[in-house]
Design an enzyme around this catalytic site. Structure first.
Site: not given
Ligand code: UD1
Length: 419
Positions: A121, A396
């Protein structure tokens, strides 16, 4: 270390009240760092991630005082600009302090979140966005160091609609010079909730909840009072608990519109669903029918309900398919469900679940927050006793889950793991 023991096979009946949304509370709490004054934030879920965020805010120098189920935060000054590894490793969402600290104080140091049970992530999209706003980013000794004397509004085209990435950039843009446009923004309701709080503090954010967010920078934010929205994932978890046990469960004080993709899938599987403006009641059919579910960013089916849905599919009539499109490798609950007699095969992002007449209780291990919820639901449906270890994952994000399940008639209790 504690574990949860469930004696399954009892249909759940009754009503529970939704808690405040963890995933809205975390960015809202982090955003208090954007300005001074007293922010009164109500309806916080009593879960460990919220406590961790409050600890982080205190460590940075904000004053955090409990007020009922909420807090009063005063971040007039901060003493530290660093989110240390020990905290970030327990909660990735700690990275949400990066945007506010950078925007207000011109500097922030946050430990890289690192490995996580649900696949890689990264936070590259957060960092690319901050660079676009004029920040210098350095990665050293496992820490992200970000600097900018003053952020400059810019157009940011996100490669992927990252939820916390959108929130981090939206918060930072509030204090930037000029206008920031975030395209391909994540559209989750929690982002809109954060924007409402920021606007209550004097920010100028429009379009949150759509894929196109516009933030006009302002010189400072003031104090405000705010009530966090209800938790759609907790709500969905209790509704699926009703289904998996063949029961009838109502969740009150929720926002039904946030759960449309779940409700339509539950209807498709045979549920009778009644909605009011702030409650959802789901009556299970005599036999839950198999489903095809694909997780997607909002308004698609939430990845955070995937494990719970899989538990339901394990006892459905027919063969179901789940495609996990959001997180690579988010199937760690599968081997545990198999230990309970489930018939599941995984091929990349696709899991094929053949319904079995009955799951059987077993000792299982929770691997992450939502996987634990899936195992709880499987335990409620199973014949005999299920022991779920490593329940700290569950704590959590779920407030008093045993109490709420007991109030619906479940036989569930917590005990020391060594007992
Ligand atoms: C948030 C939620 C989590 C939920 C997720 C998806 C919070 C605190 N957590 O996590 O509960 O499961 O959204 O609905 O709100 N990615 C990248 N680069 C980045 C960021 C993300 O490649 O810089 C990818 C991730 O690996 C993943 C996808 O984008 O495949 C979505 O992730 P993201 O929406 O960022 O999840 P979180 O914000 O960590």
């Amino acid at each position: 270390m504690t574990r949860i023991t469930i004696t399954g096979g009892r249909p759940l009946h009754g009503r529970v009240q939704a808690a405040g949304a963890k995933n809205a509370a975390l960015p809202i709490l982090a955003s208090t760092l954007l300005g001074g004054g007293e922010c009164h934030i109500a309806n916080l879920p009593q879960v460990r991630d919220v406590a961790t965020m409050n600890t982080l805010l205190s460590l940075l120098g904000a004053s955090v005082k409990q007020e009922g189920t909420g807090v009063v935060i005063k971040a007039d000054s901060v003493q530290s600009l660093e989110a240390p590894y020990d905290l970030v490793k327990t909660m990735r969402a700690s990275v949400l302090v990066l945007g506010p600290l950078l925007a207000r104080f011109g500097e922030a140091v946050v430990s890289l979140p690192g490995g996580c049970a649900i696949g890689p992530r990264p936070v590259n999209l957060h960092l690319d966005g901050f660079k676009k706003l004029g920040a210098t980013i350095e990665l050293e000794h496992g820490y992200i160091r970000a600097y900018a004397s003053k952020l400059q509004g810019q157009r940011i085209d996100l490669e992927m609609p990252t939820v916390t990435g959108t929130e981090n950039l939206m918060m930072a843009a509030c204090l930037a010079n000029g206008t920031t446009i975030i395209n391909n923004a994540a559209m989750e309701p929690e982002i809109e909730d954060l924007a409402n709080f920021l606007n209550a503090r004097g920010a100028k954010v429009s379009g949150a909840g759509t894929s196109h967010i516009v933030v006009e920078g302002v010189s400072q934010l003031h104090e405000a009072e705010y009530r966090v929205m209800p938790d759609r994932i907790e709500t969905g978890t209790f509704l699926i608990a009703g289904m998996v046990t063949g029961g009838d469960v109502e969740v009150s004080q929720c926002i039904p519109g946030h759960l449309d993709p779940l409700i339509s899938k539950l209807r498709e599987s045979g549920a009778e669903v009644h909605e009011t403006s702030d409650s959802i009641r789901v009556k299970a059919p005599a036999k839950v029918q198999a489903l095809d579910v694909q997780t997607c960013p909002y308004p698609g089916f939430p990845t955070d309900l995937q494990a719970q849905m899989m538990a339901m599919m394990c006892v459905a009539e027919g063969t179901s398919v789940i495609t996990e499109n959001v997180f690579e490798g988010r199937f760690l609950h599968v081997p545990e469900l198999q230990r309970m007699g489930a018939s599941i095969t995984v091929d990349g992002a696709r899991a094929v679940v053949k319904g079995v007449p009955q799951l059987t209780g077993a000792q299982v291990m929770a691997s992450d927050l939502r996987a634990s919820a899936g195992l709880i639901l499987a335990g409620l449906a199973a014949e005999g006793e299920t022991q779920i270890n490593r329940v700290y994952h569950l704590d959590r994000g779920y407030e008093r889950i045993e109490d709420k399940l007991q109030s619906l008639g479940a036989i569930v209790h917590r005990e020391p793991a060594s007992a």
